[in-house]
Design a protein around this motif. Structure first.
Motif, PDB file in Angstrom:
ATOM      1  N   ARG A 273      24.533  44.037 -30.519  1.00  0.00           N
ATOM      2  CA  ARG A 273      23.260  43.661 -30.382  1.00  0.00           C
ATOM      3  C   ARG A 273      22.241  44.472 -29.479  1.00  0.00           C
ATOM      4  O   ARG A 273      22.345  44.768 -28.455  1.00  0.00           O
ATOM      5  N   LEU A 274      20.614  43.960 -30.552  1.00  0.00           N
ATOM      6  CA  LEU A 274      19.926  44.555 -29.965  1.00  0.00           C
ATOM      7  C   LEU A 274      18.705  43.871 -29.470  1.00  0.00           C
ATOM      8  O   LEU A 274      18.354  42.390 -30.249  1.00  0.00           O
ATOM      9  N   GLY A 275      17.501  43.535 -28.132  1.00  0.00           N
ATOM     10  CA  GLY A 275      16.857  43.241 -28.242  1.00  0.00           C
ATOM     11  C   GLY A 275      15.584  43.459 -27.205  1.00  0.00           C
ATOM     12  O   GLY A 275      16.085  44.922 -26.909  1.00  0.00           O
ATOM     13  N   GLY A 276      14.738  43.324 -26.818  1.00  0.00           N
ATOM     14  CA  GLY A 276      13.259  44.050 -26.073  1.00  0.00           C
ATOM     15  C   GLY A 276      13.029  43.255 -25.281  1.00  0.00           C
ATOM     16  O   GLY A 276      14.030  42.136 -24.690  1.00  0.00           O
ATOM     17  N   PRO A 277      11.858  42.992 -25.003  1.00  0.00           N
ATOM     18  CA  PRO A 277      11.868  42.309 -23.896  1.00  0.00           C
ATOM     19  C   PRO A 277      11.549  41.075 -23.645  1.00  0.00           C
ATOM     20  O   PRO A 277      11.127  40.336 -24.663  1.00  0.00           O
ATOM     21  N   ARG A 278      11.745  40.334 -22.680  1.00  0.00           N
ATOM     22  CA  ARG A 278      11.812  38.736 -22.973  1.00  0.00           C
ATOM     23  C   ARG A 278      12.729  37.888 -24.112  1.00  0.00           C
ATOM     24  O   ARG A 278      11.928  37.676 -24.166  1.00  0.00           O
ATOM     25  N   GLY A 279      13.442  39.248 -24.160  1.00  0.00           N
ATOM     26  CA  GLY A 279      14.784  38.066 -25.244  1.00  0.00           C
ATOM     27  C   GLY A 279      14.109  38.552 -26.094  1.00  0.00           C
ATOM     28  O   GLY A 279      14.612  37.872 -27.708  1.00  0.00           O
ATOM     29  N   GLY A 280      13.154  38.665 -26.437  1.00  0.00           N
ATOM     30  CA  GLY A 280      12.204  39.152 -27.907  1.00  0.00           C
ATOM     31  C   GLY A 280      12.368  40.431 -28.758  1.00  0.00           C
ATOM     32  O   GLY A 280      14.036  41.173 -28.615  1.00  0.00           O
ATOM     33  N   HIS A 281      12.448  40.721 -30.127  1.00  0.00           N
ATOM     34  CA  HIS A 281      12.845  42.079 -30.437  1.00  0.00           C
ATOM     35  C   HIS A 281      12.665  43.761 -30.200  1.00  0.00           C
ATOM     36  O   HIS A 281      11.496  43.542 -29.266  1.00  0.00           O
ATOM     37  N   GLU A 282      13.156  44.304 -29.969  1.00  0.00           N
ATOM     38  CA  GLU A 282      13.368  45.337 -29.263  1.00  0.00           C
ATOM     39  C   GLU A 282      12.282  45.845 -29.772  1.00  0.00           C
ATOM     40  O   GLU A 282      11.415  46.209 -31.757  1.00  0.00           O
ATOM     41  N   ASN A 283      11.718  47.164 -29.697  1.00  0.00           N
ATOM     42  CA  ASN A 283      10.088  47.732 -29.480  1.00  0.00           C
ATOM     43  C   ASN A 283      10.217  48.992 -28.665  1.00  0.00           C
ATOM     44  O   ASN A 283      10.835  49.283 -27.456  1.00  0.00           O
ATOM     45  N   SER A 284       8.759  49.058 -28.431  1.00  0.00           N
ATOM     46  CA  SER A 284       8.258  50.286 -27.246  1.00  0.00           C
ATOM     47  C   SER A 284       8.933  50.152 -25.898  1.00  0.00           C
ATOM     48  O   SER A 284       8.419  50.710 -25.184  1.00  0.00           O
ATOM     49  N   GLU A 285       8.441  48.663 -26.110  1.00  0.00           N
ATOM     50  CA  GLU A 285       8.495  48.395 -24.393  1.00  0.00           C
ATOM     51  C   GLU A 285       9.809  48.413 -23.744  1.00  0.00           C
ATOM     52  O   GLU A 285       9.820  49.012 -22.705  1.00  0.00           O
ATOM     53  N   LEU A 286      10.778  47.520 -25.132  1.00  0.00           N
ATOM     54  CA  LEU A 286      12.317  48.255 -24.185  1.00  0.00           C
ATOM     55  C   LEU A 286      12.639  47.974 -25.393  1.00  0.00           C
ATOM     56  O   LEU A 286      12.627  47.451 -25.826  1.00  0.00           O
ATOM     57  N   LEU A 287      13.793  48.528 -24.877  1.00  0.00           N
ATOM     58  CA  LEU A 287      15.630  48.353 -26.156  1.00  0.00           C
ATOM     59  C   LEU A 287      16.840  48.713 -25.022  1.00  0.00           C
ATOM     60  O   LEU A 287      16.163  48.838 -24.524  1.00  0.00           O
ATOM     61  N   VAL A 288      17.608  46.970 -25.575  1.00  0.00           N
ATOM     62  CA  VAL A 288      18.551  47.122 -24.702  1.00  0.00           C
ATOM     63  C   VAL A 288      20.119  47.171 -26.251  1.00  0.00           C
ATOM     64  O   VAL A 288      19.386  46.062 -27.243  1.00  0.00           O
ATOM     65  N   ALA A 289      20.944  47.666 -26.628  1.00  0.00           N
ATOM     66  CA  ALA A 289      21.586  47.220 -27.007  1.00  0.00           C
ATOM     67  C   ALA A 289      23.060  47.844 -26.718  1.00  0.00           C
ATOM     68  O   ALA A 289      22.931  48.138 -26.023  1.00  0.00           O
TER      69      ALA A 289
END
Length: 281
Positions: free
Chosen positions: A245-261
């Motif tokens: 599962r991948l995501g980004g800031p504030r539960g959104g899509h991964e982007n240049s601000e944050l990526l979590v996998a």
């Protein structure tokens, strides 16, 4: 009685053809960059900070990749790290990092990669589209990771799957750090909050290879702030197709601000721990 035969959909056939081309180009680029590395390398310039470097090999490898893409698909766009975006008309963009892990490359640490992704519907860029094919090659080891959207992820023909049912306390987590001193200070503070809650941290130096390591079960999770699309587009598809599962800031899509996998069962625990450590995951 006749035997039923699976017929690939036009979309999956197109993705497979794009993957074949991306693989061929990535392998040629990897061979070129490895040969150049063996001949010796030096810093050609710095970018955002004195430690954010570019070598002549970065530029030459991207030039090779661009020429091979345009030779095969002249209507496609290209988004790369070292050169201006080439705007295409086909609706497809190739997102290219000629050498992900340039500091490793400079120091001859065998953890750098060539990363190539094909993104559909991004509107002349790398953000907002759907990645449909991706290849990451480690030229030193020869390992080639690849995936297509909906077609799974593979390494040397073997299907990849993330580690599942790993609690946060037992998780081996990869991360990376930015180049600017103020960003590194913030990242270190987050790490201080996270490290007592996990098994350990790994910092390999190539975001693309870190995401492939999640896919291959070599680490359990990965997070990083400040990445660019060319750093993660191919690796994110490979990790996702391996079950991450991948995501980004504030539960959104991964982007240049944050990526979590991470594997789905671990993701929420890690995102919560990152929030408590100061990252709005």
């Amino acid at each position: 009685m006749g035997m039923s035969q699976h017929v690939a959909s036009p979309a999956s056939a197109a993705s497979a053809a794009l993957l074949d081309l991306a693989r061929d180009i990535a392998v040629r680029a990897a061979e070129f960059a490895l040969e150049a590395r063996r001949a010796g390398v030096s810093v050609a310039a710095t970018k955002s900070t004195p430690t954010d470097i570019v070598t002549a090999v970065d530029r030459d490898t991207e030039t090779l990749i661009r020429s091979l893409i345009l030779e095969a698909r002249p209507d496609d766009g290209i988004v790369g790290e070292e050169d201006a975006t080439h705007i295409g008309t086909s609706g497809l963009d190739w997102v290219v990092d000629p050498i992900d892990g340039t500091v490793n490359f400079l120091y001859d640490i065998p953890a750098w990669s060539v990363s190539i992704a094909v993104v559909e519907g991004a509107g002349g860029g790398a953000i907002g589209g759907t990645t449909i094919a991706g290849v990451v090659v480690n030229p030193v080891t020869g390992e080639l990771f690849e995936a297509t959207a909906g077609g799974g992820a593979r390494l040397a023909g073997r299907d990849l799957a993330v580690n599942d049912a790993v609690p946060l306390s037992a998780a081996l987590v990869g991360t990376g750090f930015g180049y600017a001193a103020e960003h590194r200070r913030e990242q270190a503070a987050v790490l201080l909050g996270l490290l007592p809650r996990i098994r350990d941290i790994r910092r390999a130096g190539s975001a693309a290879l870190d995401l492939c390591a999640v896919a291959a079960g070599r680490i359990d999770a990965y997070y990083e702030r400040g990445l660019n699309a060319w750093d993660y587009s191919a690796g994110a598809l490979i990790a996702r197709e391996a079950g991450a599962r991948l995501g980004g800031p504030r539960g959104g899509h991964e982007n240049s601000e944050l990526l979590v996998a991470a594997a789905p069962g671990l993701y929420e625990e890690l995102a919560r721990a990152l929030r408590e450590a100061g990252v709005d995951a």
